[in-house]
Structure formats: structure tokens, C-alpha cells
Design an enzyme around this catalytic site. Structure first.
Site, PDB file in Angstrom:
ATOM      1  N   ASP A 165       0.825  -1.217   0.000  1.00  0.00           N
ATOM      2  CA  ASP A 165       0.000   0.000   0.000  1.00  0.00           C
ATOM      3  C   ASP A 165       0.854   1.260   0.000  1.00  0.00           C
ATOM      4  O   ASP A 165       0.443   2.295  -0.521  1.00  0.00           O
ATOM      5  CB  ASP A 165      -0.940   0.017   1.210  1.00  0.00           C
ATOM      6  CG  ASP A 165      -2.228  -0.731   0.896  1.00  0.00           C
ATOM      7  OD1 ASP A 165      -2.700  -0.629  -0.249  1.00  0.00           O
ATOM      8  OD2 ASP A 165      -2.737  -1.430   1.788  1.00  0.00           O
ATOM      9  N   PRO A 210     -24.321  -6.363   6.790  1.00  0.00           N
ATOM     10  CA  PRO A 210     -22.938  -6.505   7.274  1.00  0.00           C
ATOM     11  C   PRO A 210     -22.292  -5.144   7.571  1.00  0.00           C
ATOM     12  O   PRO A 210     -21.540  -5.008   8.534  1.00  0.00           O
ATOM     13  CB  PRO A 210     -22.224  -7.207   6.111  1.00  0.00           C
ATOM     14  CG  PRO A 210     -23.311  -7.896   5.358  1.00  0.00           C
ATOM     15  CD  PRO A 210     -24.529  -7.033   5.503  1.00  0.00           C
ATOM     16  N   GLN A 217     -23.886  -2.434   8.567  1.00  0.00           N
ATOM     17  CA  GLN A 217     -24.455  -1.947   9.841  1.00  0.00           C
ATOM     18  C   GLN A 217     -23.730  -2.590  11.021  1.00  0.00           C
ATOM     19  O   GLN A 217     -23.400  -1.927  12.009  1.00  0.00           O
ATOM     20  CB  GLN A 217     -25.937  -2.281   9.915  1.00  0.00           C
ATOM     21  CG  GLN A 217     -26.788  -1.580   8.852  1.00  0.00           C
ATOM     22  CD  GLN A 217     -28.238  -2.036   8.942  1.00  0.00           C
ATOM     23  OE1 GLN A 217     -28.769  -2.234  10.031  1.00  0.00           O
ATOM     24  NE2 GLN A 217     -28.886  -2.189   7.805  1.00  0.00           N
ATOM     25  N   LYS A 262     -30.765   3.876   3.931  1.00  0.00           N
ATOM     26  CA  LYS A 262     -30.762   2.867   4.974  1.00  0.00           C
ATOM     27  C   LYS A 262     -29.437   2.904   5.755  1.00  0.00           C
ATOM     28  O   LYS A 262     -29.421   2.895   6.988  1.00  0.00           O
ATOM     29  CB  LYS A 262     -30.933   1.491   4.317  1.00  0.00           C
ATOM     30  CG  LYS A 262     -31.506   0.458   5.226  1.00  0.00           C
ATOM     31  CD  LYS A 262     -31.969  -0.699   4.383  1.00  0.00           C
ATOM     32  CE  LYS A 262     -32.380  -1.863   5.244  1.00  0.00           C
ATOM     33  NZ  LYS A 262     -32.732  -3.028   4.443  1.00  0.00           N
ATOM     34  N   CYS A 308      17.387  -7.095 -10.227  1.00  0.00           N
ATOM     35  CA  CYS A 308      18.004  -7.642  -9.031  1.00  0.00           C
ATOM     36  C   CYS A 308      18.465  -9.089  -9.241  1.00  0.00           C
ATOM     37  O   CYS A 308      19.499  -9.306  -9.863  1.00  0.00           O
ATOM     38  CB  CYS A 308      17.080  -7.461  -7.836  1.00  0.00           C
ATOM     39  SG  CYS A 308      18.025  -7.337  -6.304  1.00  0.00           S
ATOM     40  N   GLY A 339      17.272 -11.008 -11.321  1.00  0.00           N
ATOM     41  CA  GLY A 339      17.250 -11.091 -12.788  1.00  0.00           C
ATOM     42  C   GLY A 339      18.542 -10.579 -13.406  1.00  0.00           C
ATOM     43  O   GLY A 339      18.930 -10.990 -14.510  1.00  0.00           O
ATOM     44  N   HIS A 349      15.989  -1.798  -7.776  1.00  0.00           N
ATOM     45  CA  HIS A 349      14.577  -2.030  -8.121  1.00  0.00           C
ATOM     46  C   HIS A 349      13.964  -0.765  -8.709  1.00  0.00           C
ATOM     47  O   HIS A 349      13.322   0.004  -7.987  1.00  0.00           O
ATOM     48  CB  HIS A 349      13.803  -2.474  -6.883  1.00  0.00           C
ATOM     49  CG  HIS A 349      14.177  -3.842  -6.438  1.00  0.00           C
ATOM     50  ND1 HIS A 349      13.563  -4.973  -6.908  1.00  0.00           N
ATOM     51  CD2 HIS A 349      15.147  -4.266  -5.590  1.00  0.00           C
ATOM     52  CE1 HIS A 349      14.108  -6.041  -6.363  1.00  0.00           C
ATOM     53  NE2 HIS A 349      15.083  -5.633  -5.556  1.00  0.00           N
ATOM     54  N   GLU A 355      11.426  -0.414 -10.396  1.00  0.00           N
ATOM     55  CA  GLU A 355       9.957  -0.407 -10.336  1.00  0.00           C
ATOM     56  C   GLU A 355       9.434   0.381  -9.131  1.00  0.00           C
ATOM     57  O   GLU A 355       8.303   0.855  -9.135  1.00  0.00           O
ATOM     58  CB  GLU A 355       9.415  -1.844 -10.306  1.00  0.00           C
ATOM     59  CG  GLU A 355       9.661  -2.644  -9.024  1.00  0.00           C
ATOM     60  CD  GLU A 355      11.015  -3.345  -8.955  1.00  0.00           C
ATOM     61  OE1 GLU A 355      11.923  -2.956  -9.712  1.00  0.00           O
ATOM     62  OE2 GLU A 355      11.160  -4.268  -8.125  1.00  0.00           O
TER      63      GLU A 355
HETATM   64  N1  GLN Z   1      18.449 -12.830  -3.778  1.00  0.00           N
HETATM   65  C1  GLN Z   1      19.270 -11.803  -4.318  1.00  0.00           C
HETATM   66  C2  GLN Z   1      20.059 -11.073  -3.250  1.00  0.00           C
HETATM   67  O1  GLN Z   1      19.730 -11.135  -2.100  1.00  0.00           O
HETATM   68  C3  GLN Z   1      18.442 -10.818  -5.116  1.00  0.00           C
HETATM   69  C4  GLN Z   1      17.484 -10.057  -4.286  1.00  0.00           C
HETATM   70  C5  GLN Z   1      16.358  -9.449  -5.075  1.00  0.00           C
HETATM   71  O2  GLN Z   1      16.107  -9.825  -6.222  1.00  0.00           O
HETATM   72  N2  GLN Z   1      15.651  -8.524  -4.472  1.00  0.00           N
HETATM   73  O3  GLN Z   1      21.024 -10.425  -3.568  1.00  0.00           O
END
Ligand code: GLN
Length: 568
Positions: free
Chosen positions: A83, A202, A204, A235, A397, A399, A528, A530
Site C-alpha cells: 500500500d 454486514p 451496519q 438505509k 536484481c 534477474g 529495483h 519499479e
Molecule cells: N536474492 C538476491 C540477493 O539477495 C536478489 C534479491 C532481489 O532480487 N531482491 O542479492
């Protein structure tokens, strides 16, 4: 005297909106809080958002993704609930660690204060000391951010034993500042298939349960599969002690990005401002509207495979684990007027080259972050295949680490190259544990101890990375224990791998890529990206990846046409 923040705001003029859940979880409390935050921000108010999770874990970092979905890392390194990602994305703002708390983190702080004699010898009690700690964090978050409004989402559902102390914090704050605190309850109205009628009971019951904690709802967000009609609004108003115009219909929608507009149809932001006695400027949703329009009107599709470790929960597959990655792909694709068709493929299925051939149908492959052994041979097969076939690849990471391992094995001919995470006995640990992590692992100190949060990296000129970022230095968020082993950099570079992002001290490899002359897009990042992709500011690396996929797709279809013409 109330404390005054850097911006001159003090406790007296900060307003607080608590968001609590009724009936059941999973009906969009987080997205509701994020949407309200966005609406108030577009009315010119300074808004910050807090998430409270009722579990004992001190943060979300040690939790299995099947339990909790994605771990969202804040800029200062706290591992939190997804979140927090929704708030950052809707608000377009970074949020600090003070904006996230769990029962565990609150108790830990109170116990540490007690050990440090900070309660000056008095009896420290669950009530009021736990709610007081919660309140002091909420106020501090508002002050530090210079906010006009603080949104606070209380995790779980009212009536649960777990969040009672947080409801007590609401009650205490409200009794101190009655004009500055309101409560929004996100409730659920089921439509049982057998009768086909929307039921209010539910809700209420949930409101009664909230009331028994001394907290009263000012607004009810009535979530259901369809619109809530006037009769049911009446209601709910009658039985739940809310104004009828403060019962907000919130039907299911195809896209979460439409929710702010739906709320505005019901003039939600105006009602909230009235309740809080705020007089902000008129709403301006122009930028959000443009983004939402881009999601709906595109020039075509790009088909992307996300190869991961998918978790089954009973008969369901949980996709929440990679939520930020999926969102980041979407933002970049929409900004290029493309619709991403994201297909989730399970790494364990890629047992050999034949299995990998199905990747021919895709314009690009992404391998997100991960931990442990499951699916690793499959991921390495996938990486080899896309590298050799010239299919755009983006590794995040794990990847990236796996892309380095695959390259070391198959190109640099270090046949047993591996990561110490899986095989510490390999002769070529091209990915090894970071020295400072070794001791922590030995002592089993695993919670909140990875390399976490923001770090700077320098970008090499003339690389895919520079082409994407158009900068020589970047700041990105991290979450890892292992790194590319510095002893193998020279060997890997001689074999053709380019390290295009490196930590300022030259020790950590942050981006690994192949030159454009040998592969259209083969990029792995240790961080990361993202986590900082936002609807209104997509991430440049994701955008570069999607551009490469669309180019690859276009070239592929040209080749197909050429082949057909040649045949006829
Ligand atoms: N497992 C790997 C590490 O700890 C990569 C971690 C990840 O992809 N967030 O370095």
C-alpha cells in the site's frame, strides 16, 4: 505549545483522515486511501499518507510473499507493505519511514523507551502508552512532511482483535482535536447470488463494531459489485449515523485509475473538506485524466513475458508479489501509447531449450527480483535463449545476477559459475555475498539488514543505461545481500559484458548490459527501478525496455512479411 515544522505548520492546523475497513479485507482500502490523497493533493493541499499494519512483524521484510504480497522498499530503506507503493504512485511523492508502522514496531519502540528510562519510572501500560506512541508518530509524520492533511490507513477490518489499539488511537486523537479528525470506513455490500439483492446488514454490523471502540464513521465508502442506490444509501445513513450524502457509492471498476473520478462524481473531496473545515482550491485532475486517457487509447499491444516464481494460494495464483513491476511496465507502455499484454510464466516450466521456444511469441522478457533456489535453472535457460535470439531482456536484481551467471557460464566459459546464495561451493562465485552481509548471515540477523533503500550510481557514457536515463548519475532503491563479485569483473568485461552503472566507490556493479551492436536490449539492474515508477513519471529504464520491445515486434513482423513475399 504544539511543535512547529520546518514549513511553519503546527499540530493545530494539520487535519487527519483515518481510513478503516468494514466487513472484510481486500475490497480496496489502500486504493481508496490513495485516491482520496490524490484528490486532496489536486486541490492544492499538502498531503502525506501513513499505513498501519496490525501484525507483530516489525516490518514487512521478513514475511513470505505468499502471506503479504510484494515488499515495498521506501527511499530510506524501510521494507513495507505494498500500500505504501500505491500511496507513492498516486501521490507522486516519496514517503519516509515514519509513515509506516506495525504493532511490532510500535511495541518495540515503547519497550526500548522503557528500557532507556524514558517513561521516568512510571508504569508503562498497553493503554494509553501504545496508542500514544501511535499518535506521536502520526503527528510527527504530518509535521515533518509539512502536511495540511495526513491520511492514515488502519490495516485489517474493524472488529478484529488486532487493530483495537489503533482504533483507540483514533478515539484519543478525536477527543483531543474533534474538528481535525475524521474517519472514513470502507465497507462491503455483498449481493448474494441466491437473492440478487445488495445487502446493507454486514455494514451496519461493522459500524456498530467501530462504534463500540468509541469511533464513529463520518463517511462510508460503500464498495460493491454495482452502484449503491438511493434507497440503500438512506438505509445506511439511518442505521450507521452518517449523513446520506456521505455514503459514497464505489462500484467495481475495470481500472483502479478511474476510482478518483468515480469519487469525484460523488463530490467526495468537497465533502471531506467540509467535514474538516478546509477551504481548498477547485479540483484539477488534468494530468491524471491525461494519464488515464493514455491507458484507454493506444496504438497497439506489446506482449511481455514476466518469468517468475509464482505462488499458489490454494486454487489461486497470487500476482501481488510483483505488483510494482507490473505497474512500472504499464506506465512506460502507456506513455508510449502502447497497451502491455503481460503474461506470467512460471520459471520452473523452462526445463530445456524447447520449452524456451514459446518465448518467440513475445516482444520482451522480464525477470524480476527473487530469493532462493526455486526456478533458477529455468530462469538461466530463459536468459540464454533471449540473449542468443536477440529478444529484449530486462533483469531486475536477481534477474541481473542470473544474467551475469548465465553470461559467465556460457560466454566466459566459467562452467560452474553461480551465486553464493545457492551454491557457496562453486569454484566461480561470480555473484557473492557482500562482505558486510557475511557476519549478519552468520548471526542470523536477517530482518531489515539487507542493502536497503537509496544508493547513488555513476552511469557509463555511450551505453543503453545512459541512453535511457540521459544522466551520468542516478539514485535508485535497493534490496539485496549479494553482489557481482569484483574479482570477476575483468573476465566478464573481456567476454563482452558492460557494467554501465557502478557505485561511486567503484565496488558495486549496479547495471550490467550487452552493447547494442550485439543485442537490441539486454539490461540487468541490481536495484529495483519499479519502486520509483509512477503513473505521471514512468521510469526511464522501463520506457527504454518497452521501446525496444515495440521495435523488436515491428521488425519481427517486417521479417515475417518479407518471408511470405519471398515464398510467393
Ligand atoms: N536474492 C538476491 C540477493 O539477495 C536478489 C534479491 C532481489 O532480487 N531482491 O542479492
Amino acid at each position: 505549545m504544539p511543535k512547529t515544522s520546518k514549513t511553519g505548520k503546527n499540530n493545530k492546523n494539520i487535519k487527519y483522515i483515518f481510513v478503516v475497513g468494514g466487513v472484510m479485507s481486500g475490497v480496496g482500502k489502500g486504493i481508496t486511501a490513495s485516491s482520496i490523497a490524490l484528490l486532496l493533493k489536486t486541490r492544492g493541499l499538502a498531503v502525506t499518507a501513513i499505513k498501519i499494519d496490525p501484525y507483530i512483524n516489525v516490518d514487512a521484510g521478513t514475511m513470505n510473499p505468499t502471506e503479504h504480497g510484494e515488499v515495498f522498499v521506501l527511499k530510506d530503506g524501510l521494507e513495507t507493505d505494498q500500500d505504501m507503493g500505491n500511496y507513492e504512485r498516486f501521490l507522486g511523492q516519496d514517503l519516509p519511514a515514519i509513515n509506516y508502522m506495525t504493532t511490532g514496531s510500535v511495541y518495540l519502540a515503547v519497550i526500548e523507551k522503557e528500557r532507556n528510562l524514558m517513561y521516568q519510572g512510571k508504569n508503562v501500560e498497553v493503554v494509553p502508552d501504545i496508542p500514544l506512541e501511535v499518535i506521536s508518530r502520526i503527528r510527527l509524520a504530518g509535521l515533518e512532511a509539512g502536511s495540511d492533511v495526513v491520511m492514515i490507513e488502519v490495516g485489517g477490518t474493524v472488529g478484529e482483535y488486532q487493530n483495537i489499539l489503533f482504533l483507540e488511537a483514533i478515539r484519543m486523537m478525536k477527543s483531543e482535536q474533534p474538528d481535525d479528525v475524521i474517519t472514513v470506513m470502507v465497507s462491503y455490500l455483498p449481493v448474494p447470488g441466491s437473492i440478487g439483492e445488495m445487502k446493507t446488514k454486514p455494514t451496519q454490523t461493522a459500524v456498530r463494531s467501530l462504534n463500540s471502540a468509541g469511533v464513529f464513521a463520518d463517511v462510508i465508502i460503500a464498495r460493491s459489485s454495482s452502484e449503491v442506490d438511493e434507497k440503500r444509501k438512506e438505509k445506511i445513513a439511518r442505521f450507521c449515523n452518517v449523513r446520506k450524502d456521505c455514503v459514497i457509492s464505489a462500484p467495481d471498476v475495470a481500472s483502479i485509475y478511474d476510482i478518483p473520478f468515480n469519487f469525484e462524481k460523488e463530490e467526495l473531496s468537497t465533502k471531506l473538506c467540509q467535514l474538516l473545515k478546509l477551504k481548498p482550491k477547485a479540483i484539477d485532475l488534468t494530468a491524471w485524466k491525461k494519464f488515464v486517457q493514455n491507458t484507454k487509447k493506444t496504438k497497439g499491444e506489446v506482449k511481455i513475458a514476466v518469468v517468475g516464481k509464482y505462488f499458489n494460494s490454494g486454487d489461486f495464483v497470487l500476482l501481488d508479489v510483483y505488483l510494482s513491476v507490473l505497474e512500472a511496465i504499464k506506465y512506460s507502455a502507456y506513455s508510449l501509447h502502447l497497451t502491455p499484454k503481460i503474461v506470467y510464466l512460471s520459471a520452473v516450466d523452462f526445463t530445456d531449450k524447447k520449452q524456451c521456444e514459446k518465448l518467440k511469441d513475445y516482444a520482451g522478457v522480464l525477470i524480476p527480483g527473487g530469493f532462493g533456489e526455486t526456478g533458477i535453472p529455468g530462469k538461466l535457460n530463459v536468459i540464454k535463449y533471449v540473449r542468443e535470439e536477440g529478444i529484449p531482456y530486462f533483469g531486475i536484481c536477481y534477474g541481473m545476477q542470473l544474467a551475469v551467471i548465465e553470461y559467465a557460464r556460457n560466454v566466459a566459459k566459467l562452467t560452474d559459475a553461480h551465486t553464493a546464495e545457492i551454491n557457496p561451493n562453486s569454484t566461480h562465485l561470480v555473484v557473492d555475498v557482500m562482505p558486510e552481509q557475511r557476519e549478519l548471515i552468520k548471526k542470523n540477523q536477517l530482518g531489515g539488514t539487507m542493502r536497503l533503500g537509496e544508493y547513488r550510481a555513476n552511469i557509463k557514457k555511450g551505453t543503453q543505461a545512459e541512453n535511457a536515463y540521459k544522466k551520468d548519475s542516478i539514485i535508485e532503491r535497493h534490496r539485496h545481500r549479494y553482489e557481482v563479485n569484483p574479482e570477476y569483473i575483468a573476465t566478464l568485461e573481456q567476454a563482452g559484458m558492460v557494467f554501465s552503472g557502478i557505485s561511486p566507490d567503484g565496488r558495486l556493479m549496479e547495471i550490467a548490459e550487452l552493447p547494442k551492436s550485439v543485442h537490441p536490449f539486454f539490461v540487468g539492474v541490481q536495484f529495483h527501478p519499479e519502486l520509483i515508477a509512477r503513473p505521471l513519471s514512468p521510469h526511464p529504464l522501463f520506457t527504454a525496455f518497452i521501446k525496444a520491445t515495440s521495435l523488436y515486434q515491428a521488425n519481427k513482423s517486417i521479417e515475417k512479411v518479407k518471408k511470405t513475399v519471398a515464398k510467393t
